[in-house]
Design an enzyme around this catalytic site. Structure first.
Site, PDB file in Angstrom:
ATOM      1  N   ARG A 241     -25.600 -97.459 -44.780  1.00 55.68           N
ATOM      2  CA  ARG A 241     -25.755 -97.423 -43.322  1.00 55.68           C
ATOM      3  C   ARG A 241     -25.994 -95.996 -42.855  1.00 55.68           C
ATOM      4  O   ARG A 241     -26.823 -95.748 -41.974  1.00 55.68           O
ATOM      5  CB  ARG A 241     -24.528 -98.021 -42.620  1.00 55.68           C
ATOM      6  CG  ARG A 241     -24.452 -99.536 -42.764  1.00 55.68           C
ATOM      7  CD  ARG A 241     -23.282-100.115 -42.008  1.00 55.68           C
ATOM      8  NE  ARG A 241     -23.468-100.035 -40.562  1.00 55.68           N
ATOM      9  CZ  ARG A 241     -22.501-100.234 -39.676  1.00 55.68           C
ATOM     10  NH1 ARG A 241     -21.269-100.482 -40.091  1.00 55.68           N
ATOM     11  NH2 ARG A 241     -22.750-100.162 -38.380  1.00 55.68           N
TER      12      ARG A 241
ATOM     13  N   CYS B 202     -17.937 -93.472 -36.702  1.00 57.81           N
ATOM     14  CA  CYS B 202     -18.398 -94.569 -37.567  1.00 57.81           C
ATOM     15  C   CYS B 202     -19.400 -95.368 -36.745  1.00 57.81           C
ATOM     16  O   CYS B 202     -20.204 -94.780 -36.030  1.00 57.81           O
ATOM     17  CB  CYS B 202     -17.215 -95.414 -38.038  1.00 57.81           C
ATOM     18  SG  CYS B 202     -16.205 -96.049 -36.684  1.00 57.81           S
TER      19      CYS B 202
END
Length: 275
Positions: free
Chosen positions: A180, A235
């Site tokens: 990611r 995040c």
């Protein structure tokens, strides 16, 4: 460890009236699951806090997928759960660490000094054969005297300044898994990649078999970062960055902030670049 308690410690102090236990179990795939599991069984004496209903505000245009909760509402819920600055608070989830760490971080932001995450979570508590119940505790409301600690919270503007000026003493840490971070895969957010200049330190590398790694192991994880650095962790939505925040504090990093909106907030501003 400074911010983590083991299950033996909690078992030995289970009936101490100065300890409040908070169940933070949650599933992003099934938001009702955590509360449902709590109602079925939980650590004796534990109350329940829901990631989306209690520990986040409703999603808006900006602020990310788990925005900072309304503080007045959160403080009211804490007071109803008998939580104030005088109580020792132990938060747990299923052992993955992130949901309990979100609760832990929020209390740190409110200036609470004695809040901890239960190492191993509910999973290892059950494995040890320690007491569980379906009974909901009757908790006496209290008054929480908050001493806000803004030094643990990074604003979007601060992150923008780090990206623009790249100060040598400030490090951005992306806590998501590598694919990611690299933008090879993005299952949730509308754009893929990371905030420019961020290092990748996947949050799950700070745990092993549902346990937070030792202080020495955490120091090793972050050994390429100067301990005097200012650090901003993020995040996807500010939840799984919380275990990295906790791990950095365990490893002796003092200037650590959490960007609550995280990547999902960053990409909500059209002008913000991604790498």
């Amino acid at each position: 460890m400074m911010f983590v308690k083991d299950r033996e410690w909690l078992f030995n102090n289970l009936y101490d009236s100065n300890i409040i236990i908070v169940d933070c179990r949650f599933s992003l795939a099934d938001p009702q699951k955590g509360k449902k599991e709590y109602l079925e069984s939980h650590i004796t004496g534990a109350c329940y806090f829901d990631l989306e209903k209690d520990l986040s505000a409703p999603v808006m245009e900006h602020g990310g997928r788990h925005p900072m909760p309304n503080l007045e509402e959160l403080i009211g819920k804490l007071e109803s759960a008998s939580i104030n600055e005088c109580k020792t608070v132990i938060a747990y989830d299923d052992g993955e660490g992130a949901y309990a760490a979100r609760f832990w971080w929020l209390l740190k932001y409110l200036g609470h000094k004695n809040v901890f995450v239960l190492n191993g979570g509910y999973k290892q508590w059950l494995e040890a054969g320690y007491p569980v119940t379906a009974d909901i505790p009757a908790l006496e409301p209290v008054k929480f005297h908050v001493e806000l600690n803004p030094g643990v919270l990074a604003t979007t503007k601060e992150v923008e300044e780090v990206v623009q000026y790249r100060p040598k003493d400030c490090i951005l840490i992306d806590s998501r898994e590598e694919k990611r971070y690299l933008g090879l895969e993005e299952p949730i957010d509308k754009k893929a990649g990371h905030i420019p200049g961020a290092l990748n330190k996947p949050w799950m590398d700070g745990l092993h078999s549902n346990q937070y790694k030792t202080v020495e192991e955490q120091k090793q994880r972050f050994s390429n970062i100067d301990v005097k650095s200012k650090i901003i962790v993020y995040c996807g939505s500010g939840v799984t960055a919380a275990p990295n925040f906790l791990a950095l504090k365990e490893a002796g990093y003092e200037k650590v902030k959490l960007y609550v909106g995280s990547f999902s907030d960053w990409i909500s501003y059209a002008g913000n670049n991604i790498e």
